[in-house]
Every structure is written in structure tokens, then in C-alpha cells.
Design an enzyme around this catalytic site. Structure first.
Site, PDB file in Angstrom:
ATOM      1  N   HIS A  36     -10.788 -18.348 -15.870  1.00 25.10           N
ATOM      2  CA  HIS A  36     -11.482 -17.079 -15.756  1.00 25.10           C
ATOM      3  C   HIS A  36     -10.906 -16.102 -16.782  1.00 25.10           C
ATOM      4  O   HIS A  36      -9.834 -16.327 -17.330  1.00 25.10           O
ATOM      5  CB  HIS A  36     -11.330 -16.502 -14.342  1.00 25.10           C
ATOM      6  CG  HIS A  36      -9.911 -16.255 -13.965  1.00 25.10           C
ATOM      7  ND1 HIS A  36      -9.138 -17.195 -13.323  1.00 25.10           N
ATOM      8  CD2 HIS A  36      -9.095 -15.177 -14.155  1.00 25.10           C
ATOM      9  CE1 HIS A  36      -7.920 -16.715 -13.136  1.00 25.10           C
ATOM     10  NE2 HIS A  36      -7.864 -15.494 -13.633  1.00 25.10           N
ATOM     11  N   HIS A 118      -9.460 -12.801 -23.090  1.00 25.69           N
ATOM     12  CA  HIS A 118      -8.932 -14.150 -23.289  1.00 25.69           C
ATOM     13  C   HIS A 118      -9.001 -14.952 -21.997  1.00 25.69           C
ATOM     14  O   HIS A 118      -9.082 -14.386 -20.905  1.00 25.69           O
ATOM     15  CB  HIS A 118      -7.481 -14.091 -23.785  1.00 25.69           C
ATOM     16  CG  HIS A 118      -6.523 -13.669 -22.711  1.00 25.69           C
ATOM     17  ND1 HIS A 118      -6.369 -12.351 -22.332  1.00 25.69           N
ATOM     18  CD2 HIS A 118      -5.698 -14.384 -21.907  1.00 25.69           C
ATOM     19  CE1 HIS A 118      -5.480 -12.277 -21.360  1.00 25.69           C
ATOM     20  NE2 HIS A 118      -5.053 -13.501 -21.065  1.00 25.69           N
TER      21      HIS A 118
END
Length: 175
Positions: A36, A118
């Protein structure tokens, strides 16, 4: 309970596992099992605050958007390696969503500092040779796989000896 707000990337799980298999093996790696992008880490939250958090997050308006995987990198620095991650491009829509979340939760939580879009691949400890570890990371080529972002989630994280266990408390869809 420990909470965060995130975009789920498990649609690309097989590819991320493939990238993890290319990581240099001269360090103690803690490989991530669920992928995630954390938009905001909330930390320990009292259960009676969840409704207020969710109510604020429901106010967020955004349109579906697409991002592509970009490059692989290291946090916080090459001489102090703690995380290996995959970046995204373009970042502007993710940043816009993250800024809305920060703004709507500013009365409950501090704003994020130095947010970087990221997806974490691994946590790193004790690389035996930092230079060869970094060189190995730089050799990994990331395919520009695209993913459509249609929602984000309020997630509960329970830490266990086998790693964190995530539970979606609520999903917030795009317009």
C-alpha cells in the site's frame, strides 16, 4: 488502536514479490507482504475518535486517476539504509489527495513532513556492505506498470510477531 490512511496496491502484489526476489541478500530484510501507499500515518488512536476521522475523510473529493511504477529507491539515505521502496509517477494527484487528507485531519493530527509517494518493498537492517547493497538496488529495473486509483482506505494495523495484520475499517471512493 494503530491506524493509517492508504491506497491499496495489492493488485500488483505478484510483481512486487518478483521485485523483492531481486533485492541484494547481504542484509537482514523484512519483506512486506501487503502493499500500500501510506497517505497519512495516524499512529495510536482512541476508538472513540474513529467516527470523527472517517467523517472528515468522507468529505474528500477526487476523480479516478492513474499512476505508474517508476523507480526503486532507499530511505533515508544510501549510508543509512532502512527501507527499499518503489516510487510512482506522476506524483501530483497522489500529493493532492494527501494534502486534502492532511488539511481535513489537521485538528486531530500533525501534518506530514517530507511526504514521498512510495510503496515499501522491504525494511532493511545490517547490510554487510552498504555500497554493494546500494549498487544491487540500482541494478533493479522497475517496469512502468500502471494502476488506476479509485479509492483510499482507513486501515487498522495490528502488530504481531509474524508481521503487521491490516484491516480496512472504511473505504472512500472517488467521485
Amino acid at each position: 488502536m494503530r491506524l493509517f490512511v492508504a491506497i491499496d496496491f495489492n493488485e500488483l502484489k505478484n510483481y512486487f514479490v518478483e521485485l523483492q526476489g531481486q533485492l541484494p541478500q547481504n542484509a537482514k530484510l523484512s519483506l512486506i507482504k501487503s502493499f500500500h501507499l501510506t497517505l497519512k500515518f495516524l499512529g495510536e488512536v482512541q476508538p472513540d475518535k474513529i467516527d470523527e476521522i472517517a467523517e472528515n475523510l468522507r468529505k474528500i473529493k477526487f476523480k479516478n486517476f492513474s499512476v505508474s511504477l517508476d523507480s526503486i529507491g532507499i530511505f533515508p539515505a544510501e549510508n543509512y539504509i532502512r527501507v527499499v521502496w518503489v516510487g510512482l509517477k506522476p506524483e501530483d494527484k497522489v500529493m493532492g489527495l494527501q494534502n486534502q487528507i492532511d488539511e481535513l485531519l489537521k485538528n486531530l493530527f500533525k501534518n506530514e513532513k517530507d511526504f514521498k509517494a512510495h510503496i515499501t518493498l522491504a525494511r532493511v537492517r545490517y547490510p554487510s556492505d552498504k555500497k554493494s547493497f546500494v549498487d544491487g538496488i540500482k541494478k533493479i529495473k522497475v517496469e512502468g506498470k500502471e494502476i488506476k486509483i479509485k479509492d483510499f482506505r482507513l486501515v487498522k494495523s495490528t502488530l504481531t510477531p509474524q508481521g503487521p495484520v491490516y484491516e480496512d475499517l472504511e473505504t472512500f471512493n472517488s467521485d
